[in-house]
Write a protein that holds these residues in place. Structure first.
Motif, mmCIF file in Angstrom:
data_model
loop_
_atom_site.group_PDB
_atom_site.id
_atom_site.type_symbol
_atom_site.label_atom_id
_atom_site.label_comp_id
_atom_site.label_asym_id
_atom_site.label_seq_id
_atom_site.Cartn_x
_atom_site.Cartn_y
_atom_site.Cartn_z
ATOM 1 N N LEU A 69 0.798 -1.137 0.127
ATOM 2 C CA LEU A 69 0.246 -0.121 0.014
ATOM 3 C C LEU A 69 1.082 1.413 -0.025
ATOM 4 C CD1 LEU A 69 -2.730 -0.911 2.616
ATOM 5 C CD2 LEU A 69 -3.037 -0.678 -0.085
ATOM 6 N N ILE A 70 1.990 1.299 0.805
ATOM 7 C CA ILE A 70 2.624 2.339 0.991
ATOM 8 C C ILE A 70 3.751 2.715 -0.187
ATOM 9 C CG2 ILE A 70 4.792 3.558 2.211
ATOM 10 C CD1 ILE A 70 3.503 2.124 4.766
ATOM 11 N N LEU A 71 4.247 1.563 -0.902
ATOM 12 C CA LEU A 71 5.136 1.807 -1.994
ATOM 13 C C LEU A 71 4.610 0.853 -3.135
ATOM 14 C CD1 LEU A 71 8.351 1.436 -0.197
ATOM 15 C CD2 LEU A 71 7.226 3.526 -0.750
ATOM 16 N N PRO A 72 3.737 1.148 -3.839
ATOM 17 C CA PRO A 72 3.020 0.079 -5.038
ATOM 18 C C PRO A 72 4.046 -0.075 -6.199
ATOM 19 C CG PRO A 72 2.141 2.694 -5.182
ATOM 20 C CD PRO A 72 3.021 2.529 -3.858
ATOM 21 N N ALA A 246 8.109 12.100 -3.141
ATOM 22 C CA ALA A 246 9.088 12.067 -4.312
ATOM 23 C C ALA A 246 9.216 10.731 -4.838
ATOM 24 C CB ALA A 246 10.374 12.718 -3.628
ATOM 25 N N TRP A 247 9.333 9.858 -3.861
ATOM 26 C CA TRP A 247 9.435 8.314 -4.559
ATOM 27 C C TRP A 247 8.390 7.908 -5.373
ATOM 28 C CZ3 TRP A 247 7.096 3.733 -4.546
ATOM 29 C CH2 TRP A 247 8.032 2.664 -4.867
ATOM 30 N N LEU A 248 7.010 8.252 -4.990
ATOM 31 C CA LEU A 248 5.977 7.852 -5.684
ATOM 32 C C LEU A 248 5.879 8.762 -6.983
ATOM 33 C CD1 LEU A 248 3.295 8.266 -2.781
ATOM 34 C CD2 LEU A 248 4.107 6.280 -3.962
ATOM 35 N N LEU A 249 6.286 10.053 -7.231
ATOM 36 C CA LEU A 249 6.492 10.724 -8.217
ATOM 37 C C LEU A 249 7.551 9.889 -9.353
ATOM 38 C CD1 LEU A 249 6.174 14.178 -7.047
ATOM 39 C CD2 LEU A 249 4.428 13.087 -8.411
ATOM 40 N N ALA A 250 8.708 9.585 -8.846
ATOM 41 C CA ALA A 250 9.708 9.124 -9.742
ATOM 42 C C ALA A 250 9.259 7.715 -10.208
ATOM 43 C CB ALA A 250 11.106 9.103 -8.695
ATOM 44 N N TYR A 255 7.297 4.634 -14.888
ATOM 45 C CA TYR A 255 6.369 3.580 -15.269
ATOM 46 C C TYR A 255 5.642 4.268 -16.518
ATOM 47 C CZ TYR A 255 2.095 0.746 -15.656
ATOM 48 O OH TYR A 255 1.153 -0.095 -15.819
ATOM 49 N N LEU A 256 5.312 5.520 -16.569
ATOM 50 C CA LEU A 256 4.910 6.098 -17.808
ATOM 51 C C LEU A 256 5.873 6.196 -19.084
ATOM 52 C CD1 LEU A 256 2.685 9.059 -16.211
ATOM 53 C CD2 LEU A 256 1.767 6.824 -17.108
ATOM 54 N N ASN A 257 7.109 6.430 -18.601
ATOM 55 C CA ASN A 257 8.044 6.285 -19.781
ATOM 56 C C ASN A 257 8.175 5.063 -20.286
ATOM 57 O OD1 ASN A 257 9.189 8.845 -19.964
ATOM 58 N ND2 ASN A 257 10.507 8.685 -18.745
#
Length: 260
Positions: A69-72, A246-250, A255-257
Motif C-alpha cells: 500500500l505504501i510503496l506500490p 518524491a519516491w511515488l512521483l519518480a 512507469y509512464l516512460n
C-alpha cells in the motif's frame, strides 16, 4: 472357424466382437495392442495454445519492487495526474521549508493559512473528549487537530488506495506538530491570543490548555523543551512525507516512460 482371445486365450468364433470369457472388446484391445506386423496408431496432436498479447492494463508488477500500500510496484495515473501531483509536491516542499526553518517564537506557523484550518479541529477535540474529564478535555484540543490528518491519511491509503494523497495528509499531520509547538511554548508566558480574545496570563486557570496540562503534571518548567521536541517531530514527519511523495512521483514517471 475359431480364434483365441489375445488376453485370456479362450477359444471362440472369429465373428465375436467381445470375448465370451473375459469380456474385453477386441477392437479396443487391438487399438492399443496391435497384432504382429501392425503399427500402433499415432497419438492425436496436442492442442496448440496461442500466446496472448500482453495487456497494458493487466501488466504484472515490476518484480524489483514488492507491492504494498505504501510503496506500490505499479503506479496508477497518467501524465496529467503526474503533473498535478508534482506541482502540489513542489508547493508543499517550499511551504514546508518556510515553516520548518522558522523558530517556534517567530509565530510563522500561527500566521499560516493552515492554522485557520487546524483551529476548528482543535476546538472540536475539546468537545469530543469532554466526557473523559477536564484534563483529557484540555488535551483533546491537541488530539483533535492531530487525529483529523491521521484519519485522512489512513482513509486515503487503505480505503481509496491513494498513496500520494496519504503522503500529503502525512505532511499535514507533521505540520500540526509545528502548529502545536508555539502553544506549548506559551504555557508559562501566556502572551498568545486565545479563542475569544483572551490571553493565557489574564484568563482563568485551565483556560490555556498547555498551562493547565503541564501545571497539573508538574512539568510547567519544561514548556520550552517540549515545544522544541514537538517542532522536531513535526519536521521529521514532514520530511518523511516529502520523501515518500518524491519516491511515488519518480516511480510514476518511470512507469509512464516505459508505457510510451
Amino acid at each position: 472357424m475359431s480364434m483365441q482371445c489375445p488376453k485370456c486365450g479362450a477359444e471362440q468364433p472369429t465373428d465375436n466382437l467381445i470375448c465370451a470369457r473375459c469380456g474385453i472388446v477386441f477392437a479396443k484391445y487391438y487399438k492399443y495392442h496391435p497384432r504382429r506386423g501392425e503399427e500402433a496408431p499415432a497419438p492425436p496432436p496436442a492442442p496448440v495454445q496461442r500466446a496472448r498479447a500482453p495487456s497494458v492494463h493487466h501488466q504484472a508488477p515490476d518484480p524489483e519492487w514488492p507491492d504494498s500500500l505504501i510503496l506500490p510496484a505499479r503506479p496508477s495515473g497518467d501524465w496529467l495526474s503526474l503533473g498535478a501531483h508534482a506541482t502540489l509536491w513542489a508547493v508543499l516542499l517550499v511551504w514546508g521549508l518556510t515553516l520548518m526553518l522558522a523558530s517556534v517564537e517567530s509565530g510563522a506557523v500561527g500566521g499560516s493559512f493552515l492554522h485557520l484550518v487546524n483551529l476548528p479541529f482543535h476546538e472540536f477535540g475539546h468537545i469530543l473528549f469532554r466526557p473523559f474529564g477536564h484534563w483529557i478535555m484540555s488535551l483533546g484540543g491537541t488530539l483533535g487537530q492531530l487525529l483529523m490528518p491521521a484519519i485522512c491519511c489512513g482513509v486515503l491509503l487503505i480505503q481509496t488506495r491513494d498513496p500520494f494523497g496519504a503522503a500529503v495528509s502525512l505532511w499535514w499531520f507533521g505540520e500540526n506538530f509545528l502548529d502545536i509547538a508555539p502553544y506549548i511554548n506559551d504555557a508559562r508566558a501566556g502572551v498568545l491570543p486565545l479563542v475569544g480574545g483572551n490571553f493565557g496570563e489574564s484568563s482563568p486557570y485551565g483556560f490555556h490548555d498547555w498551562e493547565y496540562l503541564l501545571g497539573e503534571t508538574g512539568l510547567l518548567d519544561l514548556d520550552h523543551r517540549l515545544a522544541q521536541s514537538s517542532r522536531v517531530v513535526g519536521c521529521l514527519v514532514m520530511v518523511l512525507a516529502l520523501a515518500w511523495g518524491a519516491w511515488l512521483l519518480a516511480r510514476q514517471f518511470g512507469y509512464l516512460n516505459r508505457q510510451d
